[in-house]
Design a protein around this motif. Structure first.
Motif, PDB file in Angstrom:
ATOM      1  N   GLY A 148      -5.464 -59.472 -11.582  1.00  0.00           N
ATOM      2  CA  GLY A 148      -6.194 -60.249 -10.607  1.00  0.00           C
ATOM      3  C   GLY A 148      -7.369 -61.017 -11.182  1.00  0.00           C
ATOM      4  O   GLY A 148      -8.217 -61.520 -10.437  1.00  0.00           O
ATOM      5  N   GLN A 149      -7.419 -61.133 -12.511  1.00  0.00           N
ATOM      6  CA  GLN A 149      -8.523 -61.808 -13.172  1.00  0.00           C
ATOM      7  C   GLN A 149      -8.119 -63.216 -13.590  1.00  0.00           C
ATOM      8  O   GLN A 149      -6.947 -63.490 -13.859  1.00  0.00           O
ATOM      9  CB  GLN A 149      -8.958 -61.024 -14.417  1.00  0.00           C
ATOM     10  N   ALA A 150      -9.100 -64.108 -13.664  1.00  0.00           N
ATOM     11  CA  ALA A 150      -8.844 -65.432 -14.228  1.00  0.00           C
ATOM     12  C   ALA A 150      -8.401 -65.268 -15.673  1.00  0.00           C
ATOM     13  O   ALA A 150      -8.967 -64.457 -16.419  1.00  0.00           O
ATOM     14  CB  ALA A 150     -10.113 -66.278 -14.152  1.00  0.00           C
ATOM     15  N   PHE A 151      -7.369 -66.011 -16.072  1.00  0.00           N
ATOM     16  CA  PHE A 151      -6.918 -65.902 -17.460  1.00  0.00           C
ATOM     17  C   PHE A 151      -7.993 -66.465 -18.403  1.00  0.00           C
ATOM     18  O   PHE A 151      -8.793 -67.317 -18.028  1.00  0.00           O
ATOM     19  CB  PHE A 151      -5.575 -66.599 -17.669  1.00  0.00           C
ATOM     20  N   THR A 152      -8.012 -65.946 -19.604  1.00  0.00           N
ATOM     21  CA  THR A 152      -8.904 -66.455 -20.643  1.00  0.00           C
ATOM     22  C   THR A 152      -8.059 -66.853 -21.845  1.00  0.00           C
ATOM     23  O   THR A 152      -7.017 -66.253 -22.114  1.00  0.00           O
ATOM     24  CB  THR A 152      -9.942 -65.400 -21.074  1.00  0.00           C
ATOM     25  N   SER A 153      -8.509 -67.868 -22.559  1.00  0.00           N
ATOM     26  CA  SER A 153      -7.749 -68.355 -23.705  1.00  0.00           C
ATOM     27  C   SER A 153      -8.688 -68.995 -24.713  1.00  0.00           C
ATOM     28  O   SER A 153      -9.593 -69.738 -24.342  1.00  0.00           O
ATOM     29  CB  SER A 153      -6.703 -69.386 -23.254  1.00  0.00           C
ATOM     30  N   ASP A 154      -8.464 -68.696 -26.002  1.00  0.00           N
ATOM     31  CA  ASP A 154      -9.240 -69.351 -27.050  1.00  0.00           C
ATOM     32  C   ASP A 154      -8.477 -70.520 -27.655  1.00  0.00           C
ATOM     33  O   ASP A 154      -8.883 -71.071 -28.684  1.00  0.00           O
ATOM     34  CB  ASP A 154      -9.639 -68.356 -28.143  1.00  0.00           C
ATOM     35  N   LEU A 155      -7.368 -70.933 -27.017  1.00  0.00           N
ATOM     36  CA  LEU A 155      -6.612 -72.084 -27.493  1.00  0.00           C
ATOM     37  C   LEU A 155      -7.407 -73.372 -27.266  1.00  0.00           C
ATOM     38  O   LEU A 155      -8.168 -73.481 -26.311  1.00  0.00           O
ATOM     39  CB  LEU A 155      -5.272 -72.187 -26.766  1.00  0.00           C
ATOM     40  N   SER A 156      -7.201 -74.343 -28.130  1.00  0.00           N
ATOM     41  CA  SER A 156      -7.814 -75.651 -27.930  1.00  0.00           C
ATOM     42  C   SER A 156      -7.174 -76.331 -26.725  1.00  0.00           C
ATOM     43  O   SER A 156      -6.119 -75.907 -26.231  1.00  0.00           O
ATOM     44  CB  SER A 156      -7.621 -76.523 -29.171  1.00  0.00           C
ATOM     45  N   GLY A 157      -7.799 -77.402 -26.247  1.00  0.00           N
ATOM     46  CA  GLY A 157      -7.219 -78.151 -25.135  1.00  0.00           C
ATOM     47  C   GLY A 157      -5.837 -78.668 -25.457  1.00  0.00           C
ATOM     48  O   GLY A 157      -4.936 -78.656 -24.601  1.00  0.00           O
ATOM     49  N   GLN A 158      -5.631 -79.116 -26.706  1.00  0.00           N
ATOM     50  CA  GLN A 158      -4.325 -79.618 -27.117  1.00  0.00           C
ATOM     51  C   GLN A 158      -3.275 -78.513 -27.095  1.00  0.00           C
ATOM     52  O   GLN A 158      -2.159 -78.698 -26.586  1.00  0.00           O
ATOM     53  CB  GLN A 158      -4.402 -80.221 -28.531  1.00  0.00           C
ATOM     54  N   ASP A 159      -3.628 -77.325 -27.621  1.00  0.00           N
ATOM     55  CA  ASP A 159      -2.678 -76.219 -27.638  1.00  0.00           C
ATOM     56  C   ASP A 159      -2.401 -75.701 -26.231  1.00  0.00           C
ATOM     57  O   ASP A 159      -1.277 -75.294 -25.912  1.00  0.00           O
ATOM     58  CB  ASP A 159      -3.204 -75.083 -28.525  1.00  0.00           C
TER      59      ASP A 159
END
Length: 276
Positions: A148-159
């Motif tokens: 139920g949490q907002a996803f988090t990601s360290d990917l760049s905008g392009q990735d």
């Protein structure tokens, strides 16, 4: 709530007021973002709009632990401290994203900075851009993960754009850490190796074991999110201020899930340089 009091989860009240003033989606409101221009446009093209920059911070005192001079061993007290400090920073960043009603956070940077308050004190910082989807994911459901949490990601905008377009979605950043003491060589072993090309097996085994512990813990977090895999994995070593024979091995990546079975990979385009 007074100005000096923290809100729930340790997020400062001033931060919550700043986020409330953004009022994303309302006429005349603004957003803030640490995305580059290209990243911002690709995130929008992927069907998400930025809401605002979100951050979390934890200034943490990392305690001491007795170690044996001639033994390879994990320093579990220090491992737990490094993990807990990062979790505090991440959870506060996520609390700010919840305040904005975000579906996820992209471009997350998780850093550790030494502070002059003391030799064993460091600030752990998590910062990224909260985003909200224009539409539900293909097939229905929600963009938030199974917790139920907002996803988090360290990917760049392009990735991130490539991932979404190919039929995958991020679930969350997953990490594992291991602070390990590497045994000193005995005097006899040091002299016996002088002038020889030889593997120092205790050192090899210690570094191997420490990296495996960090990787295994990251994978355990991914399994808890019901992930299909982890992309963009980084495995780094940091000495911090412990000296040469004590090192933290830190593994981090983005856990992902499948959105649809037919993955359409964007064909690369040719770019011709106009220089020279």
């Amino acid at each position: 709530m007074t100005k000096s009091q923290p809100s729930a989860g340790g997020v400062p009240a001033d931060a919550m007021r700043r986020l409330a003033e953004l009022e994303p989606g309302k006429p005349g409101s603004i957003f803030t973002s640490d995305l580059s221009v290209n990243e911002f446009l690709l995130v929008r093209e992927a069907g998400f709009k930025p809401l605002g920059m979100v951050l979390g911070s934890s200034i943490y005192h990392v305690g001491m632990q007795v170690r044996r001079w001639g033994k390879n061993q994990e320093l579990k007290t220090l491992s737990q401290a490094m993990y807990h400090a990062r979790e505090l920073a991440m959870s506060r960043m996520e609390a700010e994203a919840d305040q904005l009603g975000a579906d996820g956070i992209v471009g997350v940077r998780l850093t550790v900075e030494a502070r002059e308050f003391g030799n064993d004190i460091a600030e752990f910082i998590a910062i990224g851009t909260a985003i909200k989807a224009d539409n539900p994911p293909p097939g229905g459901g929600k963009w938030r993960n199974n917790k139920g949490q907002a996803f988090t990601s360290d990917l760049s905008g392009q990735d991130f754009w490539t991932l979404i377009r190919a039929g995958y979605a991020p679930l969350g950043m997953v990490m594992g850490t291991c602070v390990y003491h590497i045994a000193h060589q005995k005097v006899g072993a040091v002299f016996s190796n002088v002038g020889r090309n030889v593997e120092i097996e205790p050192f090899t085994q210690a570094l191997y074991d420490a990296r495996e512990l960090a990787m295994a813990r990251m994978q355990t977090e991914a399994e808890a999110l019901h992930a299909e895999g982890v992309v963009g994995v980084q495995l780094d070593a940091h000495n911090h201020r412990w000296g040469g024979h004590t090192t933290e091995f830190f593994s981090i990546g983005t856990a992902v899930r499948q959105l649809r079975p037919d993955h359409e990979i964007e064909r690369p385009t040719m770019v011709l340089s106009l220089d020279g």
